[in-house]
Design an enzyme around this catalytic site. Structure first.
Site, PDB file in Angstrom:
ATOM      1  N   SER A  15      33.525   4.527  -6.103  1.00  0.00           N
ATOM      2  CA  SER A  15      34.163   3.513  -5.259  1.00  0.00           C
ATOM      3  C   SER A  15      33.101   2.631  -4.617  1.00  0.00           C
ATOM      4  O   SER A  15      32.256   3.117  -3.847  1.00  0.00           O
ATOM      5  CB  SER A  15      34.997   4.181  -4.156  1.00  0.00           C
ATOM      6  OG  SER A  15      35.343   3.210  -3.177  1.00  0.00           O
ATOM      7  N   MET A  75      45.321  -1.663  -1.759  1.00  0.00           N
ATOM      8  CA  MET A  75      45.912  -1.067  -0.566  1.00  0.00           C
ATOM      9  C   MET A  75      46.359  -2.228   0.325  1.00  0.00           C
ATOM     10  O   MET A  75      45.764  -2.516   1.383  1.00  0.00           O
ATOM     11  CB  MET A  75      44.892  -0.171   0.150  1.00  0.00           C
ATOM     12  CG  MET A  75      44.644   1.117  -0.610  1.00  0.00           C
ATOM     13  SD  MET A  75      43.176   1.988  -0.055  1.00  0.00           S
ATOM     14  CE  MET A  75      41.941   1.100  -1.016  1.00  0.00           C
ATOM     15  N   GLY A 151      36.388   5.465   3.531  1.00  0.00           N
ATOM     16  CA  GLY A 151      35.676   6.448   2.723  1.00  0.00           C
ATOM     17  C   GLY A 151      35.198   7.567   3.642  1.00  0.00           C
ATOM     18  O   GLY A 151      35.350   7.502   4.860  1.00  0.00           O
ATOM     19  N   GLY A 152      34.653   8.612   3.039  1.00  0.00           N
ATOM     20  CA  GLY A 152      34.036   9.680   3.825  1.00  0.00           C
ATOM     21  C   GLY A 152      34.992  10.649   4.489  1.00  0.00           C
ATOM     22  O   GLY A 152      34.589  11.448   5.336  1.00  0.00           O
ATOM     23  N   GLY A 183      39.572  10.145  -2.878  1.00  0.00           N
ATOM     24  CA  GLY A 183      39.377  10.469  -1.457  1.00  0.00           C
ATOM     25  C   GLY A 183      38.838  11.876  -1.284  1.00  0.00           C
ATOM     26  O   GLY A 183      39.541  12.839  -1.597  1.00  0.00           O
ATOM     27  N   GLY A 184      37.577  11.953  -0.818  1.00  0.00           N
ATOM     28  CA  GLY A 184      36.973  13.266  -0.574  1.00  0.00           C
ATOM     29  C   GLY A 184      36.662  14.022  -1.849  1.00  0.00           C
ATOM     30  O   GLY A 184      36.585  15.255  -1.851  1.00  0.00           O
ATOM     31  N   GLY A 204      33.386   8.012  -3.766  1.00  0.00           N
ATOM     32  CA  GLY A 204      32.659   7.001  -2.996  1.00  0.00           C
ATOM     33  C   GLY A 204      31.406   7.640  -2.435  1.00  0.00           C
ATOM     34  O   GLY A 204      30.326   7.588  -3.020  1.00  0.00           O
TER      35      GLY A 204
HETATM   36  C1  DX5 Z   1      40.180   5.258   0.668  1.00  0.00           C
HETATM   37  C2  DX5 Z   1      39.802   4.713  -0.710  1.00  0.00           C
HETATM   38  C3  DX5 Z   1      38.942   5.678  -1.468  1.00  0.00           C
HETATM   39  C4  DX5 Z   1      37.633   5.948  -0.764  1.00  0.00           C
HETATM   40  C5  DX5 Z   1      36.910   7.067  -1.451  1.00  0.00           C
HETATM   41  O1  DX5 Z   1      41.154   4.427   1.219  1.00  0.00           O
HETATM   42  O2  DX5 Z   1      40.951   4.488  -1.478  1.00  0.00           O
HETATM   43  O3  DX5 Z   1      38.661   5.147  -2.771  1.00  0.00           O
HETATM   44  O4  DX5 Z   1      36.839   4.785  -0.789  1.00  0.00           O
HETATM   45  O5  DX5 Z   1      35.786   7.334  -0.684  1.00  0.00           O
HETATM   46  P1  DX5 Z   1      35.239   8.839  -0.549  1.00  0.00           P
HETATM   47  O6  DX5 Z   1      34.966   9.282  -1.971  1.00  0.00           O
HETATM   48  O7  DX5 Z   1      33.991   8.673   0.263  1.00  0.00           O
HETATM   49  O8  DX5 Z   1      36.314   9.620   0.112  1.00  0.00           O
HETATM   50 ZN    ZN Z   2      40.690   3.860  -3.716  1.00  0.00          ZN
END
Ligand code: DX5
Ligand code: ZN
Length: 223
Positions: A15, A75, A151-152, A183-184, A204
């Site tokens: 991401s 989103m 993210g995170g 996500g995560g 991400g």
């Molecule tokens: C959250 C996004 C995810 C996020 C993933 O709204 O849709 O794609 O960026 O980030 P990590 O991998 O850090 O959870």
């Molecule tokens: Zn996403």
């Protein structure tokens, strides 16, 4: 890059939200060199989610400067209203949320009519039943494993039954969609997600913030 039309092929999609935007082009090259298959672009409108990220011009810039499959995650509350601009920006896959304010079937049809792959996303609180009417009209189902917006965040294990339900429905009805989780996702949580049936892994933080991105990507590929 694995063929898009094999919905069981393991696909790693970092991401860009987690990348260093001051060196965006280098970051994307780094992700590709590290073995990533797609780039996941998180578009946020500050209304559907409580954050604002980037729009069609950002997607277009990435499209014009890199040869990589762009997995665009909208989103946003009105994906129908902005759809043509994201198609024109060079998106390869466009994923819209079932919870957004649009005619889902019509939006999915327009995405495919433009030659893009059509994805449908559901949030952790959304029951799998809400996407069942559309499973025969999509190329990808995105099961959110965090509440979207940032993210995170930590992986939400309670979303796994929906991944399993998506796999079961695909097998029962002979559907052909990828199952993506977002996500995560890291080496450990990817094991859980893939065991339940996910094949497209969005990463991400675990990818872009890893000390060794290639090692992080290969750990996701073998999870
Ligand atoms: C959250 C996004 C995810 C996020 C993933 O709204 O849709 O794609 O960026 O980030 P990590 O991998 O850090 O959870
Ligand atoms: Zn996403």
């Amino acid at each position: 890059m694995p063929k898009y039309d094999d919905p069981t092929a393991r696909i790693i999609a970092p991401s860009v939200l987690a990348a260093d935007w001051s060196r965006l082009n280098e970051e994307i090259s780094r992700a590709i060199t590290a073995g990533s298959d797609w780039m996941h672009l998180d578009v946020m409108d500050g209304h559907f989610v409580d954050n604002i990220s980037f729009g069609p011009a950002f997607v277009q810039t990435i499209h014009e400067t890199n040869d990589v499959f762009l997995d665009v995650h909208l989103m946003i509350s009105r994906p129908d209203h902005f759809l043509d601009r994201f198609i024109g920006a060079g998106s390869d896959n466009i994923t819209v949320h079932v919870e957004a304010e649009h005619d889902v079937a019509d939006t999915l049809k327009r995405i495919r009519a433009a030659g893009c792959k059509a994805g449908l996303a559901l949030n952790p609180a959304t029951p799998f039943a809400d996407v069942e009417p559309y499973l025969d009209q999509i190329d990808l189902l995105l099961v959110m494993t965090v509440v979207p917006g940032f993210g995170g965040q930590s992986f939400m294990e309670e979303t796994m039954p929906k991944v399993a339900a998506a796999k079961a429905a695909r097998e029962k009805h002979g559907y052909h969609y990828h199952i993506e989780v977002d996500g995560g996702i890291g080496a450990e949580t990817a094991k859980t997600a893939t065991a339940n049936g996910a094949n497209v892994l969005v990463a991400g933080t675990s990818a872009f913030k890893a000390p060794d991105m290639a090692a992080a990507v290969s750990a996701l590929r073998s999870a």
